[in-house]
Design an enzyme around this catalytic site. Structure first.
Site, PDB file in Angstrom:
ATOM      1  N   TYR A 199      43.118  27.841  45.488  1.00  0.00           N
ATOM      2  CA  TYR A 199      42.295  28.977  45.081  1.00  0.00           C
ATOM      3  C   TYR A 199      42.687  29.430  43.670  1.00  0.00           C
ATOM      4  CZ  TYR A 199      41.001  29.545  50.027  1.00  0.00           C
ATOM      5  OH  TYR A 199      40.543  29.359  51.302  1.00  0.00           O
ATOM      6  N   LEU A 242      30.790  36.629  57.096  1.00  0.00           N
ATOM      7  CA  LEU A 242      29.547  37.301  56.724  1.00  0.00           C
ATOM      8  C   LEU A 242      28.568  36.326  56.082  1.00  0.00           C
ATOM      9  CD1 LEU A 242      31.058  40.638  55.382  1.00  0.00           C
ATOM     10  CD2 LEU A 242      29.991  40.196  57.608  1.00  0.00           C
ATOM     11  N   GLY A 243      28.675  35.060  56.476  1.00  0.00           N
ATOM     12  CA  GLY A 243      27.712  34.068  56.001  1.00  0.00           C
ATOM     13  C   GLY A 243      27.675  33.952  54.491  1.00  0.00           C
ATOM     14  N   ARG A 244      28.856  33.956  53.879  1.00  0.00           N
ATOM     15  CA  ARG A 244      28.979  33.868  52.416  1.00  0.00           C
ATOM     16  C   ARG A 244      28.173  34.966  51.726  1.00  0.00           C
ATOM     17  NH1 ARG A 244      31.581  28.912  51.789  1.00  0.00           N
ATOM     18  NH2 ARG A 244      31.304  27.513  53.550  1.00  0.00           N
ATOM     19  N   GLY A 245      28.124  36.113  52.380  1.00  0.00           N
ATOM     20  CA  GLY A 245      27.442  37.270  51.820  1.00  0.00           C
ATOM     21  C   GLY A 245      26.030  37.488  52.330  1.00  0.00           C
ATOM     22  N   PHE A 246      25.443  36.464  52.935  1.00  0.00           N
ATOM     23  CA  PHE A 246      24.058  36.586  53.392  1.00  0.00           C
ATOM     24  C   PHE A 246      23.899  37.669  54.453  1.00  0.00           C
ATOM     25  CE2 PHE A 246      19.983  35.094  52.764  1.00  0.00           C
ATOM     26  CZ  PHE A 246      19.940  33.863  52.149  1.00  0.00           C
TER      27      PHE A 246
END
Length: 313
Positions: free
Chosen positions: A50, A200-204
């Protein structure tokens, strides 16, 4: 703050952790980590790779986490990972692991790592060699607990037979439920904790992404199938339904999605990633959301397993 235990060896952590992958190594990120710790978050997730995603140096994110938590070491559980390379594929051989753990300890500025994951399974190295080497690191005091990331069920079972696996980290959310087929039942059977990333669904699933242009030009998500073309349109439609349901319950979309995830088992500790303390606080609100049987039925109706259009990578 609610607590949960990962594995059968007694690793107690906050019910929600914090993923730090997208945090830049700056004073604002240090402040966010400090404030997260102050309000009860105890589990912080990083990896040796990262930082490269943000055009930074290898180990840069570990340096951030280490300097933020070094003087509050007894309050935090620090998880990091090895095994992802850009040029050689996944690595899990003994020499690579020994080199990697020493590098991570140096970057973190710490004497030991609480939870050390193999980031991706190395098909060219027997898992028995990988876990055997990690077990030696436990004996040496360099790490406390062993984890696997994105490992298939058969590899998890073989690994656990060599040394107790404390946690498995894999993507899991309302729009990525593949682990329900084989991995989750196995973890329940073996008493292994589960740490969902991108919960969170990569922000979705936050309801904040309405159109493709909401993603900045340098946003890595622009390259994912689920954020492109017709897939994006279909996924936004479902996200809107989740947002509508959340509004009726008096919570945010993120809180509803995390509450659903937490309800899948008390061995599950999601690690939503964010660079903002207000988002950390909002996510923690999920711990107060109570879902009824009718709520679960409604969630299954509007976002059934496999609804997401496009591959998750």
């Amino acid at each position: 703050m609610q607590k949960r235990t990962l594995g059968r060896e007694g690793l107690e952590v906050s019910a929600l952790g914090l993923g730090t992958m997208m945090m830049p190594n700056n004073e604002e990120s240090v402040r966010v980590i400090h404030e997260a710790l102050d309000i009860g978050v105890t589990m912080f997730d990083t990896a040796d790779i990262y930082g490269e995603f943000a055009q930074q140096r290898f180990g840069e994110n570990e340096k951030l986490v280490g300097r933020a938590l070094k003087h509050r070491r007894d309050k935090a559980v620090i998880a990091t990972k090895f095994g992802v390379t850009h040029t050689q594929g996944p690595k899990g051989d003994r020499a690579y692991i020994k080199k990697s753990v020493d590098a991570s300890l140096y970057h973190l500025g710490l004497d030991y790592i609480d939870l050390y994951y193999q980031h991706r399974y190395d098909p060219n190295t027997p898992i028995e060699e990988t876990i055997g080497t990690m077990a030696d690191l436990v004996k040496d005091g360099k790490i406390r607990f062993i984890g696997l990331s994105e490992a298939p069920a058969d590899i998890i079972r073989r690994a656990h037979a060599i040394h107790p696996i404390t946690a498995v980290e894999t993507e899991y959310s309302l729009w990525s439920r593949e682990v329900e087929d084989e991995v989750l039942p196995l973890l329940k059977e073996l008493g292994i904790g589960f740490v969902p990333y991108s919960p969170l669904g990569r922000g979705f699933l936050t309801g904040q992404i309405k159109k493709f242009e909401d993603l900045t030009e340098d946003d890595y998500r622009r390259h994912y199938e689920r954020f492109q073309g017709d897939n994006f349109i279909k996924n936004v439609e479902v996200a809107a339904l989740i947002e509508e349901m959340a509004s009726k319950k008096g919570c945010t979309s993120a809180q509803l999605a995390l509450a659903w995830l937490l309800a899948q088992g008390d061995f599950i500790v999601p690690i939503p990633g964010t660079k903002r303390i207000d988002r950390v606080k909002d996510n923690l609100g999920a711990l107060q959301v109570q879902l009824t049987p009718a709520d679960f039925e409604e969630i299954e109706r509007i976002s059934p397993k496999g609804f997401a259009a496009g591959g998750r990578f």
